[in-house]
Design an enzyme around this catalytic site. Structure first.
Site, PDB file in Angstrom:
ATOM      1  N   CYS A 239       0.898  -1.142   0.043  1.00  0.00           N
ATOM      2  CA  CYS A 239      -0.025  -0.087   0.066  1.00  0.00           C
ATOM      3  C   CYS A 239       0.827   1.399  -0.031  1.00  0.00           C
ATOM      4  O   CYS A 239       0.434   2.241  -0.600  1.00  0.00           O
ATOM      5  CB  CYS A 239      -0.959  -0.041   1.087  1.00  0.00           C
ATOM      6  SG  CYS A 239      -2.520  -0.649   0.851  1.00  0.00           S
TER       7      CYS A 239
ATOM      8  N   LYS B 108      -2.640  -5.234  -0.123  1.00  0.00           N
ATOM      9  CA  LYS B 108      -3.865  -4.318  -0.102  1.00  0.00           C
ATOM     10  C   LYS B 108      -4.479  -4.220   1.278  1.00  0.00           C
ATOM     11  O   LYS B 108      -5.495  -4.281   1.486  1.00  0.00           O
ATOM     12  CB  LYS B 108      -4.474  -4.666  -1.119  1.00  0.00           C
ATOM     13  CG  LYS B 108      -4.206  -4.853  -2.464  1.00  0.00           C
ATOM     14  CD  LYS B 108      -3.486  -3.712  -2.964  1.00  0.00           C
ATOM     15  CE  LYS B 108      -2.674  -3.887  -4.237  1.00  0.00           C
ATOM     16  NZ  LYS B 108      -3.116  -4.763  -5.153  1.00  0.00           N
ATOM     17  N   ILE B 115      -8.805  -3.550   5.468  1.00  0.00           N
ATOM     18  CA  ILE B 115      -8.412  -3.467   4.037  1.00  0.00           C
ATOM     19  C   ILE B 115      -8.030  -1.820   3.459  1.00  0.00           C
ATOM     20  O   ILE B 115      -8.276  -0.841   4.118  1.00  0.00           O
ATOM     21  CB  ILE B 115      -9.664  -3.954   3.278  1.00  0.00           C
ATOM     22  CG1 ILE B 115     -11.027  -2.988   3.563  1.00  0.00           C
ATOM     23  CG2 ILE B 115      -9.986  -5.283   3.756  1.00  0.00           C
ATOM     24  CD1 ILE B 115     -12.219  -3.257   2.623  1.00  0.00           C
ATOM     25  N   CYS B 116      -7.316  -1.971   2.545  1.00  0.00           N
ATOM     26  CA  CYS B 116      -6.946  -0.816   1.860  1.00  0.00           C
ATOM     27  C   CYS B 116      -8.093  -0.031   0.922  1.00  0.00           C
ATOM     28  O   CYS B 116      -8.492  -0.427  -0.047  1.00  0.00           O
ATOM     29  CB  CYS B 116      -5.649  -0.959   0.845  1.00  0.00           C
ATOM     30  SG  CYS B 116      -4.749   0.188   0.472  1.00  0.00           S
ATOM     31  N   LEU B 117      -8.328   1.112   1.627  1.00  0.00           N
ATOM     32  CA  LEU B 117      -9.514   1.728   1.207  1.00  0.00           C
ATOM     33  C   LEU B 117      -9.352   3.076   0.147  1.00  0.00           C
ATOM     34  O   LEU B 117     -10.297   3.578  -0.036  1.00  0.00           O
ATOM     35  CB  LEU B 117     -10.664   1.919   1.972  1.00  0.00           C
ATOM     36  CG  LEU B 117     -11.411   0.739   2.594  1.00  0.00           C
ATOM     37  CD1 LEU B 117     -12.147   1.278   3.653  1.00  0.00           C
ATOM     38  CD2 LEU B 117     -12.205   0.034   1.628  1.00  0.00           C
TER      39      LEU B 117
END
Lengths: 386, 169
Positions: A239, B108, B115-117
């Site tokens: 990320c 992610k 979770i990657c939002l």
């Protein structure tokens, strides 16, 4: 299999190692000395007085700072403040040290698995035992921890029942920043927000004085995603990227301004950005948004407007007017005293979207929840049995 | 910014009205009722369109949420525990939905299986405060995440199908 004797031997070796570590640690120092001696940990800091930069450097021992988030920026920030001899540090983080953190500064591989606050506290008190260090291992965004967080900063000053002198946000997410914002607006505490971009090549610090300067909710960051396409979700790798350099620089900017604020020297930047790709450091002032969503912010804005404006403190020493004999280029100084803030910043900024008018919806079809006379318990049960 | 599919999903979820966080005593109860009404409506419409994909419940205060979500891939159903807290700055900040058992299995994700939002959901959420609620976070945050990540993880062999009764992960 190890025999009892082997273990005994091992204990002895470890004991010797432990003793030598203890001997290396220095004892506490009551008063900061300016004596120039190799054994004086404060000599180079006290020299700031001799150089005319800071008056009474030792005041730093009466200051208490909260560092929220002890990651890439926060750990270095805490390290710098510790070495500067800050009076008290209150650390907040709920994460553990991981090997994936080793591209950043401060933590060492042997600390993997320890909580960040405990690992940091240990290193910091070894570096400077004069600093009082408190650790808080919880997530400040949850409802119950938030109350603990409020108390910790409200009562975290050096003197009993006083708040911390400054809160430093070194967190890595919007939720935690908004939690700090909520707390500092309510408690009317000054704080610095800091951040490094997800691609690791830019960062910023922002000074927030509730009511006087924009709060974090006045102009929240906006990730501009024009198209919602699920494919855009698919990004290779993790990320976020990170670099020890960018984080170190941002921590440096943060602590530099913290010192200036706490010890009254120089000029504290209200916003300082850093673009690593072109080494650009934009500086600006962000004034509060009269339409801020945070009602405490609005209250603080009213209070600030009601307060008589303090004139910029007059410096005792006489400033001699410098008169240049020639001025070929017609250069002149323009007074910056008038700081009537523009509502929308002048250069390079535009509104990304109009704020929602709460009675009107935009682009989303009107379809609101209607509040029938059902109780919450009934609704909970209904949801459970669906 | 909103495509047709998203619009359709949105139509099935009632919008909320009250801006309140769990620290706003009475107003929060009001908001919570709206949350439940929106969720119930959404689940019902999912069931009606044969696309039921999650169940949620909360603690008494409505601050902690937990339940199950599932994803069907090649006719096999993969089920995961889902959980999240309502943040103090809610609804300005969206809930951080977590699938703890997938923690560490995909990039992610943030620590704890959150979770990657950032990319696909947060901009949308911030433009719709306080109208979006938990149901919207599920539909516009978690659902597209599952649709992209789960098939990928199955393909890579990171998650495997579990027969009923087996514990997951």
């Amino acid at each position: 299999m190890a025999t009892a004797e082997d273990i005994q031997k091992q204990i002895e070796t470890l004991q010797i190692q432990l003793d030598s570590l203890k001997q290396n640690a220095r004892t506490k120092i009551d008063k900061m000395s300016s004596e120039v001696k190799d054994s004086n940990p404060y000599s180079r800091l006290m020299a700031l007085q001799r150089m005319g930069i800071v008056n009474d450097y030792e005041r730093i021992r009466t200051k208490s700072v909260a560092v929220v988030g002890v990651g890439g920026v926060g750990s270095v920030t805490a390290d710098m403040l510790t070495r500067c001899g800050i009076g008290k540090l209150i650390l907040f983080d709920y994460d553990k040290v991981e090997l994936a953190n080793m591209n950043r500064l401060f933590f060492t591989p042997d600390q993997a698995g320890l909580s960040k606050v405990d690992a940091a506290a240990k290193t910091l008190s070894f570096i400077n035992p004069d600093v009082e260090i408190l650790t808080n291992n919880y997530n400040i965004t949850t409802v119950e921890s938030f109350e603990k967080f409020l108390d910790a900063i409200r009562l975290g000053g050096i003197e009993k029942n006083t708040p911390v002198d400054l809160v430093l946000s070194c967190v890595d997410n919007f939720e935690a920043r908004m939690a700090i914002n909520t707390a500092c607006n309510e408690l009317n505490l000054n704080w610095f927000e800091s951040g490094v971009s997800e691609n690791a090549v830019s960062g910023h610090i922002q000074f927030i004085k509730p009511g006087e300067l924009a709060c974090f909710g006045c102009a929240p960051p906006l990730v501009v995603a024009e198209n919602i396409d699920e494919k855009t979700l698919k990004r290779e790798g993790v990320c976020a990227a990170s670099l020890p350099t960018t984080m170190g620089i941002v921590a440096g900017m943060l602590v530099q301004n913290t010192l200036k604020y706490l010890l009254n020297f120089g000029e504290v930047s209200n916003y300082l950005g850093y673009n690593a790709l072109i080494d650009f450091f934009p500086k600006m002032d962000l004034r509060p948004n009269p339409q801020c969503d945070d009602r405490w912010c609005l209250k603080r804005q009213k209070e600030f407007q009601a307060r008589p404006k303090v004139d910029i403190p007059i410096v005792d020493e006489k400033v001699t007017e410098i008169v240049h004999e020639t001025n070929e280029w017609g250069i002149e100084l323009v007074s910056e005293d008038v700081k009537e803030a523009p509502t929308v910043s002048s250069t390079g900024l535009k509104l990304a979207y109009d704020p929602i008018n709460e009675s009107k919806s935009n682009e989303i079809p009107e379809n609101q929840t209607t509040n029938d006379d059902v109780s919450l318990e009934e609704l909970m049960a209904q949801m459970k049995n669906i | 910014m909103v495509d047709e599919g998203t619009k359709k999903t949105l139509q099935s979820i009632p919008l909320l009205q009250t801006r309140a966080s769990p620290r706003d005593k009475d107003l929060w109860v009001q908001r919570l009722k709206e949350e439940f009404m929106a969720l119930i409506k959404y689940v019902q419409s999912n069931k009606a369109s044969d696309s039921d994909w999650f169940r949620l419940e909360s603690n008494k205060e409505g601050t902690k949420w937990f339940g199950k979500c599932w994803y069907v891939h090649n006719l096999l159903k993969y089920e995961f525990d889902v959980e999240f807290d309502i943040p103090v700055a809610y609804p300005t900040t969206a809930p951080e939905i977590a699938l703890p058992e997938l923690d560490g299995k995909t990039a992610k994700m943030y620590r704890g299986g959150k979770i990657c939002l950032t990319e696909h959901f947060k901009p949308l959420w911030s433009r719709n405060v306080p109208k979006f609620g938990i149901a919207h976070a599920m539909a516009l945050g978690l659902a597209p995440w599952l649709a992209v990540e789960i098939p990928d993880m199955i393909e890579k062999g990171i998650i495997t199908y579990k027969e009923k009764g087996e514990t997951s992960s």
